[in-house]
Design an enzyme around this catalytic site. Structure first.
Site, mmCIF file in Angstrom:
data_model
loop_
_atom_site.group_PDB
_atom_site.id
_atom_site.type_symbol
_atom_site.label_atom_id
_atom_site.label_comp_id
_atom_site.label_asym_id
_atom_site.label_seq_id
_atom_site.Cartn_x
_atom_site.Cartn_y
_atom_site.Cartn_z
ATOM 1 N N GLU A 24 0.840 -1.208 0.000
ATOM 2 C CA GLU A 24 0.000 0.000 0.000
ATOM 3 C C GLU A 24 0.868 1.249 0.000
ATOM 4 O OE1 GLU A 24 -2.485 1.720 -0.094
ATOM 5 O OE2 GLU A 24 -4.300 0.539 0.114
ATOM 6 N N ARG A 105 -7.760 0.755 13.376
ATOM 7 C CA ARG A 105 -6.369 1.090 13.064
ATOM 8 C C ARG A 105 -6.356 2.205 12.048
ATOM 9 N NH1 ARG A 105 -5.191 -0.206 7.869
ATOM 10 N NH2 ARG A 105 -6.014 -2.127 6.957
ATOM 11 N N ASN A 153 -9.753 6.139 2.974
ATOM 12 C CA ASN A 153 -8.759 5.610 2.046
ATOM 13 C C ASN A 153 -8.078 6.697 1.229
ATOM 14 O OD1 ASN A 153 -7.457 3.201 1.362
ATOM 15 N ND2 ASN A 153 -9.396 2.120 1.183
ATOM 16 N N ASP A 203 -9.786 2.449 -3.946
ATOM 17 C CA ASP A 203 -8.899 2.286 -2.781
ATOM 18 C C ASP A 203 -7.977 3.502 -2.681
ATOM 19 O OD1 ASP A 203 -7.130 1.384 -0.830
ATOM 20 O OD2 ASP A 203 -7.289 -0.693 -1.433
HETATM 21 CA CA CA Z 1 -6.001 1.543 1.073
#
Ligand code: CA
Length: 296
Positions: A24, A105, A153, A203
């Protein structure tokens, strides 16, 4: 006014067959000539050097959702417990976030044009409405910006620093806001892009030098490019379904680096996409922008 170029038929190739669980948050470090990225559940910071193919790993000791460059050198992180710095390989908390909520988180984040660090949270089980977007100001104060999110995101800003783009993955939306660089305030939300659930979920994302958005589609084997008004302009295809984020890098910022995940795939799915979890790269006709550096 020139129209942004259409992008079609692009296919990303493996740059690093990393076998990450959830790769990521790629960031181009132009001084080092490296792509910095994270593996969220493994709590790892990676530095990939495309010139020699090496990938250096630092263990953070807890899940890490985002990494950003710091103006005075070094890295800042959004880790499970909040905003932190990484100095000489040691993790030090700067500001705890939701320390009373062990079921949450921190997730994706980025630095704004004025050097503030924005990052949001999500529940480990993606519970609806459990996430919040936060802003760490240069005086180290933490501000709650958007409560009631599900998977906070991708985030980025327009090249003229007047618009912020933000993704909440579960409603599948990219929302644009008026952004005040002086104060960090955002206003006037409008839904710019809606990804139908059958196509996957938006995302991470990055904005290129033409102001167009490159959105990673989790479950969609693609990064899609959109004009600033939300018009689709094309896509990059990947041989992995769970596409997590992207950023421009390389000496001329013309290489789009794309992260993917292998988490949650069945044995059969893994066999069908053995490169899931790799860092991919594709040469594009447009270039990106240098990442902003955090002033904290
Ligand atoms: Ca992400």
């Amino acid at each position: 006014m020139t129209q942004p170029a259409h992008t079609s038929g692009l296919r990303a190739e493996v740059a690093l067959d990393a076998h990450a669980e959830v790769a990521e948050g790629p960031v181009w470090d132009g001084e080092a000539g490296q792509v910095i990225w994270v593996d969220i559940p493994r709590g790892e910071i990676h530095r990939f050097d495309p010139t020699d193919g090496t990938d250096q790993v630092t263990q953070v000791g807890q899940p890490v959702g985002a990494v950003v460059l710091r103006e005075r050198g070094g890295l800042l992180l959004a880790v499970r417990d909040g905003f932190a710095e990484l100095a000489d390989g040691q993790l030090r908390m700067i500001a705890e976030v939701e320390s009373d909520r062990p079921e949450n988180r921190m997730n994706d984040g980025k630095v704004d044009p004025a050097g503030r660090f924005w990052a949001g949270t999500m529940a480990l089980d993606s519970a609806l409405g459990a996430g919040t977007l936060y802003r760490l100001d240069t005086d180290r104060s933490v501000h709650t910006v958007l409560p009631g999110l599900t998977i906070s995101n991708g985030i980025d800003w327009s090249p003229d620093a007047t618009t912020m783009y933000f993704i909440d993955s579960t409603p599948g939306t990219v929302t644009a806001y008026d952004y005040d660089r002086q104060t960090g305030a955002i206003n006037e939300p409008r839904t710019l892009i809606e990804i139908p659930p059958d196509d996957g979920m938006p995302d991470g994302m990055t904005v290129d030098s033409e102001g167009c958005l490159w959105v990673a589609i989790w479950g969609g084997s693609a990064v899609r490019r959109y004009a600033p008004d939300g018009t689709p302009l094309g896509a990059v295809a990947l041989p992995a379904t769970q596409v997590t984020s992207c950023t421009f890098g390389g000496p001329d910022l013309g290489d789009l680096y794309i992260t993917t995940a292998s988490e949650g795939l069945s044995a059969a799915e893994r066999a069908g996409q053995p490169q899931a979890g790799a860092l991919f790269c594709v040469r594009t006709e447009v270039v990106g922008r240098e990442p902003h550096r955090c002033q904290v």
